[in-house]
Design a protein around this motif. Structure first.
Motif, PDB file in Angstrom:
ATOM      1  N   LYS A   1       0.765  -1.234  -0.182  1.00 42.84           N
ATOM      2  CA  LYS A   1      -0.005   0.126   0.167  1.00 42.84           C
ATOM      3  C   LYS A   1       0.967   1.491  -0.162  1.00 42.84           C
ATOM      4  O   LYS A   1       1.982   1.564   0.451  1.00 42.84           O
ATOM      5  CB  LYS A   1      -1.124  -0.106   1.200  1.00 42.84           C
TER       6      LYS A   1
ATOM      7  N   ALA B   1      -7.448  -2.830  -2.954  1.00 39.35           N
ATOM      8  CA  ALA B   1      -7.353  -4.304  -2.804  1.00 39.35           C
ATOM      9  C   ALA B   1      -8.323  -4.699  -4.444  1.00 39.35           C
ATOM     10  O   ALA B   1      -8.365  -5.913  -4.087  1.00 39.35           O
ATOM     11  CB  ALA B   1      -8.339  -3.981  -1.643  1.00 39.35           C
TER      12      ALA B   1
ATOM     13  N   ARG C   1      -4.183  -6.027  -6.397  1.00 42.91           N
ATOM     14  CA  ARG C   1      -3.092  -6.577  -6.047  1.00 42.91           C
ATOM     15  C   ARG C   1      -3.057  -8.145  -6.463  1.00 42.91           C
ATOM     16  O   ARG C   1      -1.937  -8.832  -6.499  1.00 42.91           O
ATOM     17  CB  ARG C   1      -3.125  -6.402  -4.383  1.00 42.91           C
TER      18      ARG C   1
ATOM     19  N   ALA D   1      -0.244  -5.655   1.784  1.00 39.99           N
ATOM     20  CA  ALA D   1      -0.709  -4.884   1.766  1.00 39.99           C
ATOM     21  C   ALA D   1      -1.800  -5.310   2.313  1.00 39.99           C
ATOM     22  O   ALA D   1      -3.110  -4.877   1.864  1.00 39.99           O
ATOM     23  CB  ALA D   1      -0.305  -4.937   0.267  1.00 39.99           C
ATOM     24  N   THR D   2      -1.871  -5.410   3.364  1.00 33.45           N
ATOM     25  CA  THR D   2      -2.756  -4.791   4.650  1.00 33.45           C
ATOM     26  C   THR D   2      -3.739  -5.902   4.091  1.00 33.45           C
ATOM     27  O   THR D   2      -4.949  -6.141   3.964  1.00 33.45           O
ATOM     28  CB  THR D   2      -4.060  -3.653   4.695  1.00 33.45           C
TER      29      THR D   2
ATOM     30  N   THR E   1      -6.148  -9.546   4.127  1.00 36.08           N
ATOM     31  CA  THR E   1      -6.737  -9.871   5.204  1.00 36.08           C
ATOM     32  C   THR E   1      -6.756 -11.698   4.458  1.00 36.08           C
ATOM     33  O   THR E   1      -7.345 -12.020   3.713  1.00 36.08           O
ATOM     34  CB  THR E   1      -7.675  -9.803   5.321  1.00 36.08           C
TER      35      THR E   1
ATOM     36  N   ARG F   1      -9.871 -16.669  -0.099  1.00 30.31           N
ATOM     37  CA  ARG F   1      -8.983 -16.553  -0.859  1.00 30.31           C
ATOM     38  C   ARG F   1      -7.950 -17.546  -0.491  1.00 30.31           C
ATOM     39  O   ARG F   1      -6.701 -17.057  -1.507  1.00 30.31           O
ATOM     40  CB  ARG F   1      -8.233 -14.671   0.192  1.00 30.31           C
TER      41      ARG F   1
ATOM     42  N   SER G   1     -12.544  -5.950  -1.415  1.00 27.34           N
ATOM     43  CA  SER G   1     -12.225  -5.286  -0.041  1.00 27.34           C
ATOM     44  C   SER G   1     -13.936  -6.959   0.507  1.00 27.34           C
ATOM     45  O   SER G   1     -14.217  -7.148  -0.151  1.00 27.34           O
ATOM     46  CB  SER G   1     -12.225  -4.377   0.153  1.00 27.34           C
ATOM     47  N   THR G   2     -13.348  -6.919   2.150  1.00 29.50           N
ATOM     48  CA  THR G   2     -13.477  -8.030   2.449  1.00 29.50           C
ATOM     49  C   THR G   2     -14.566  -7.006   3.470  1.00 29.50           C
ATOM     50  O   THR G   2     -15.288  -7.498   4.257  1.00 29.50           O
ATOM     51  CB  THR G   2     -12.832  -8.545   3.499  1.00 29.50           C
TER      52      THR G   2
ATOM     53  N   TYR H   1      -9.096   4.250  -1.975  1.00 27.65           N
ATOM     54  CA  TYR H   1      -9.802   4.834  -0.625  1.00 27.65           C
ATOM     55  C   TYR H   1      -9.791   6.579  -0.643  1.00 27.65           C
ATOM     56  O   TYR H   1     -10.995   6.793  -0.460  1.00 27.65           O
ATOM     57  CB  TYR H   1      -9.626   4.716   0.650  1.00 27.65           C
TER      58      TYR H   1
ATOM     59  N   VAL I   1     -14.422   0.115   6.221  1.00 29.78           N
ATOM     60  CA  VAL I   1     -12.627  -0.704   6.363  1.00 29.78           C
ATOM     61  C   VAL I   1     -12.323  -0.696   7.178  1.00 29.78           C
ATOM     62  O   VAL I   1     -12.518  -0.457   8.141  1.00 29.78           O
ATOM     63  CB  VAL I   1     -12.064  -0.234   4.503  1.00 29.78           C
ATOM     64  N   ASP I   2     -10.980  -1.874   7.298  1.00 35.03           N
ATOM     65  CA  ASP I   2      -9.667  -1.506   7.915  1.00 35.03           C
ATOM     66  C   ASP I   2     -10.216  -0.006   9.111  1.00 35.03           C
ATOM     67  O   ASP I   2      -9.729   0.319   8.198  1.00 35.03           O
ATOM     68  CB  ASP I   2      -9.241  -2.630   7.950  1.00 35.03           C
TER      69      ASP I   2
ATOM     70  N   ILE J   1      -6.734   1.290   8.013  1.00 28.45           N
ATOM     71  CA  ILE J   1      -7.176   1.928   6.122  1.00 28.45           C
ATOM     72  C   ILE J   1      -7.795   3.460   6.210  1.00 28.45           C
ATOM     73  O   ILE J   1      -7.334   4.734   6.204  1.00 28.45           O
ATOM     74  CB  ILE J   1      -7.488   1.366   5.157  1.00 28.45           C
TER      75      ILE J   1
ATOM     76  N   GLN K   1      -9.163  -9.131  11.133  1.00 31.68           N
ATOM     77  CA  GLN K   1      -8.739  -8.785  10.203  1.00 31.68           C
ATOM     78  C   GLN K   1      -7.245  -9.666   9.928  1.00 31.68           C
ATOM     79  O   GLN K   1      -6.270  -8.711  10.706  1.00 31.68           O
ATOM     80  CB  GLN K   1      -8.882  -7.289   9.058  1.00 31.68           C
TER      81      GLN K   1
ATOM     82  N   TYR L   1      -3.227  -9.766   8.889  1.00 31.98           N
ATOM     83  CA  TYR L   1      -2.739  -9.986   7.877  1.00 31.98           C
ATOM     84  C   TYR L   1      -1.569 -10.566   7.340  1.00 31.98           C
ATOM     85  O   TYR L   1      -1.218 -11.265   8.219  1.00 31.98           O
ATOM     86  CB  TYR L   1      -2.013  -7.728   7.732  1.00 31.98           C
TER      87      TYR L   1
HETATM   88  N1  GLU Z   1      -7.693  -5.732   4.596  1.00 34.60           N
HETATM   89  C1  GLU Z   1      -9.190  -6.272   3.910  1.00 34.60           C
HETATM   90  C2  GLU Z   1      -9.117  -6.733   2.677  1.00 34.60           C
HETATM   91  O1  GLU Z   1      -7.606  -7.352   2.124  1.00 34.60           O
HETATM   92  C3  GLU Z   1      -9.391  -4.468   3.255  1.00 34.60           C
HETATM   93  C4  GLU Z   1      -8.776  -3.962   2.229  1.00 34.60           C
HETATM   94  C5  GLU Z   1      -7.806  -3.730   2.291  1.00 34.60           C
HETATM   95  O2  GLU Z   1      -6.669  -4.272   2.330  1.00 34.60           O
HETATM   96  O3  GLU Z   1      -7.899  -2.429   0.745  1.00 34.60           O
HETATM   97  O4  GLU Z   1     -10.213  -7.418   2.080  1.00 34.60           O
END
Ligand code: GLU
Length: 290
Positions: free
Chosen positions: A59, A101, A104, A118-119, A121, A126, A168-169, A211, A228-229, A232, A251, A253
């Motif tokens: 990110k 999201a 990636r 990158a955050t 989840t 997945r 995203s989730t 975002y 969102v998380d 973020i 979440q 990571y």
């Molecule tokens: N962590 C969440 C996901 O993986 C939010 C989206 C993001 O990471 O931007 O869906």
């Protein structure tokens, strides 16, 4: 004279040998001595070592995790530090590619990047398509609103429109939390078929590619809330805005890699090590995540 020449030659060759041994005279390449023997690595990872560059999707607007300073172009955050550790272990440079999201997974599938920090989840869904390491961090989902909206709790989101990122989730997490709280009837929800694009029971969603666009949509009243998380959301929690009371849906990571790749194994071993030896705690503290 001949003896003197002989000695000079001898001294010069000794000095050259010392310089080579000490790494002097080589190009400036800070600390890329691999902590691991290349031959012991899986083949796909050896290729990364030969290439000399590890390509990591990160990110670039998530402070504390992956953030690119607009003035200097420098990246910082927990995920940046972990990517650098990975590069250091392999003895290669690290090249950062900004991801969202929405982008990636395609970048990972195409081989444009070797791994994602990158955050991202970890979910069962997945895991069918990509490998994830043991979690290196756990966050929660929350919702950001304009104070003027009067929205304070999950119940206040009934029949509202919520901005989420595609891929995203977030939408699923919010609906599940609303079902759990009895705001949405449980029999209306099926995790297997849930689609934010068509969902209209109790709450609606608008999906965005990034975002900043959701933040703008929130200011413009295009959406009533931004979900969102929390990690973020943090930089969008500006004056006149607040989180609702609840946070939900842990979440976890993980580092994502191509399914079945040798890099998956290497990343997993390293995350396990970093959790045990305090590397992750150190970088969490450095990035204000504790
Ligand atoms: N962590 C969440 C996901 O993986 C939010 C989206 C993001 O990471 O931007 O869906």
């Amino acid at each position: 004279m001949r003896i003197l020449k002989k000695y000079t030659a001898l001294i010069l060759s000794i000095m050259t040998a010392i310089a080579i041994f000490a790494g002097c005279g080589s190009e400036e390449k800070p600390d890329t001595t691999a902590a691991v023997d290349k031959a012991s690595l899986p083949e796909d990872v050896q290729q990364i070592v030969d290439r000399g560059v590890l390509k990591v999707g990160v990110k670039n607007i998530t402070k504390g995790f992956g953030y690119e300073d607009p003035a200097t172009g420098e990246y910082s955050g927990l995920e940046i530090s972990l990517a650098k550790e990975l590069g250091k272990y392999l003895g290669v440079d690290v090249e950062f590619t900004p991801v969202t999201a929405a982008t990636r997974t395609a970048l990972l599938d195409s081989g444009d990047i070797d791994c994602v920090l990158a955050t991202f989840t970890i979910t069962d869904e997945r895991k069918k398509s990509w490998d994830f390491t043991t979690p290196y961090y756990t966050d929660h989902v929350s919702v950001l609103v304009e104070n003027s909206s009067g929205i304070k709790k999950l119940t206040d989101l009934k029949d509202k429109t919520v901005g989420v990122s595609s891929g995203s989730t977030s939408a699923k997490s919010l609906v599940e939390a609303m079902v759990k709280a009895g705001i949405i009837p449980a029999d209306a929800y099926d995790a297997a078929t849930f689609d934010p694009a068509t969902w209209t029971t109790g709450v609606k969603f608008k999906q965005y590619d990034d975002y900043p666009s959701i933040s703008t949509a929130l200011s413009a009243g295009e959406v009533d809330a931004f979900c969102v998380d929390k990690s973020i959301l943090a930089i969008y929690n500006t004056e006149g805005r607040s989180y609702i009371e609840e946070e939900f849906a842990p979440q976890d990571y993980g580092i994502a890699t191509k399914k079945g790749s040798g890099l998956s194994k290497v990343c997993e071993e390293l995350v396990q090590k970093w959790l045990q030896d305090g590397t992750i705690s150190k970088y969490e503290a450095e990035n204000g995540l504790k």
